[in-house]
Design an enzyme around this catalytic site. Structure first.
Site, short mmCIF file in Angstrom:
data_model
loop_
_atom_site.label_atom_id
_atom_site.label_comp_id
_atom_site.label_asym_id
_atom_site.label_seq_id
_atom_site.Cartn_x
_atom_site.Cartn_y
_atom_site.Cartn_z
CG MET A 296 -24.00 -24.33 24.31
SD MET A 296 -25.04 -22.92 24.64
CE MET A 296 -24.41 -22.34 26.16
CG LEU B 139 -15.30 -19.74 29.87
CD1 LEU B 139 -14.51 -19.58 31.16
CD2 LEU B 139 -14.76 -18.82 28.78
CD GLU B 140 -19.38 -24.54 24.38
OE1 GLU B 140 -19.53 -25.68 23.89
OE2 GLU B 140 -20.32 -23.76 24.53
CD GLU B 141 -14.70 -30.18 22.56
OE1 GLU B 141 -14.55 -30.18 21.31
OE2 GLU B 141 -15.08 -31.17 23.19
#
Length: 407
Positions: free
Chosen positions: A1, A157-159
């Site tokens: 985030m 759901l991200e890096e």
């Protein structure tokens, strides 16, 4: 985030809510039975993030009393740092033996509130990466839902996880399983925001959800840490994301907005962007006027002024780096939930009232004002509480202007 959250121990997620008033029953680590009555969906959709054990956590009860806030998103659940497919807080504290977070939850529920749990985020190892398939990933998250009697959960759901096709397949599959196995569970999915709405990996995540036939209650983006500059750039990204949702799922505009959410960052972001109270009000107005499903921010740990006051140059996990009163940003979440904050909420000490009959320079819609600037409008004098432009004095109870009395 955010990169800041990764450095501080993990990263964020979006957690939303379950409808109704049916209690879920959970058994805590001590074996005591803990029943939690669900709040309305709107409250879970408005719940700001709180790290209950890191970043100098504020007392949740104090925030509830000061603002009327009822829902909190507790962060973050990850896979163990040493490996394995079991849930932990921050990669270090097993959920199975937790008592510290359970105590925070008990305090909130005793005052009539409730919590969501935030999973995933920018840093650490995610369960979707550590578990072998959707079923085992879902089983790990089910432990969290059961332990705390959750009515809401979010998949952030991200890096770097969302660059891993297998991990995203596991997370989306797990979300679908949990949605099916927990009646009324409100499931949200959050991903990074860009000027175009979301980037390539975010779009691939949406396509994965479509391919599995999974529709959560909400998809949210985080329009910060990506070259954003105030509210106008954020609302533009939200408009663009709405178009992506329409084209991906075949929804009309209204349906897309009903499945769309905003997750902001109060004050100074990791990349040096600034989002003031005025920016939050603008985005809140956009979210409510478009009937969006969610409005939240990172974080309550940061919802207080730095001491000494930061003049712009650092980003902290424990304060906002902008001029504010404690819990200013939480009040926007309360507004989104449709609840009026208590009238006893502390207000800033106003500048001494001018001599009766003396009006300051008239307010101008084109002028830029900073904290302490005084104007007259509607036969009253007003003092700016923070940076503002084109916001009418007195238009909003929680706006940027403090009434100094008639003139």
């Amino acid at each position: 985030m955010t990169r800041l959250r990764a450095c501080l121990g993990a990263a964020a997620a979006v957690t939303l809510a379950a409808a109704g008033t049916t209690a879920l029953i959970a058994t805590n680590a001590q074996g005591a039975t803990n029943a939690a009555t669900a709040l309305s969906n709107r409250w879970y959709a408005a719940a700001p993030y709180l790290m209950p054990t890191d970043n100098n956590p504020p007392d949740a009860g104090t925030i509830m009393d000061a603002t009327g806030l009822k829902a909190f998103q507790l962060a973050f659940v990850l896979a163990p740092n040493g490996g394995g497919c079991t849930p932990t807080w921050g990669g270090t504290s097993p959920v199975s033996s937790d008592t510290a977070v359970q105590s925070v939850i008990n305090t909130i529920r005793a005052k009539g509130g409730d919590v969501s749990v935030s999973i995933g985020g920018y840093g650490g190892t995610k369960l979707g990466q550590a578990c072998s398939d959707p079923a085992s990933t879902a089983a790990a998250y089910q432990q969290v839902i059961t332990k705390y009697g959750l009515h809401a959960i979010d998949f952030d759901l991200e890096e770097p996880e969302y660059e891993n096709t297998a991990a995203i397949h596991n997370e989306i599959g797990a979300a679908k399983i949990l949605q099916q196995n927990n009646s009324g569970l409100y499931v949200s999915v959050t991903t990074a925001g860009t000027a175009d709405g979301t980037g390539w990996f975010g779009k691939q995540m949406l396509l994965e959800a479509k391919s599995q036939g999974f529709t959560p209650n909400n998809f949210s983006i985080m329009p910060f840490d990506g070259g954003f500059n105030g509210a106008a750039s954020q609302t533009s990204a939200l408009t663009n994301f709405n178009s992506i949702l329409q084209s991906t799922f075949g929804w009309d505009q209204a349906t897309a907005y009903a499945h769309e959410g905003f997750s902001g960052m109060n004050g100074r972001s990791d990349t040096g962007e600034y989002f003031t109270q005025a920016d939050f009000q603008t985005v809140l107005n956009y979210a409510t006027s478009h009937n969006m499903d969610r409005f939240t921010f990172w974080s309550l740990n940061r919802d207080r002024q730095c001491s000494p006051v930061d003049n712009g140059g650092t980003t902290s996990g424990t304060c906002s780096s902008v001029a504010q009163n404690a819990w200013d940003f939480a009040k926007y979440s309360v507004q989104f939930a449709g609840v009026t904050p208590p009238t006893s909420t502390p207000t800033p000490t106003p500048t001494p009232t001018p001599t009766p009959g003396t009006c300051k320079t008239a307010w101008s819609s084109t002028a830029v004002y900073v904290k302490g600037d005084e104007v007259s409008y509607g036969s009253h004098n007003w003092v700016a509480k923070w940076w503002t432009q084109n916001e009418v004095p007195g238009a909003s109870q929680w706006g940027p202007w403090q009434d100094e009395g008639a003139c």
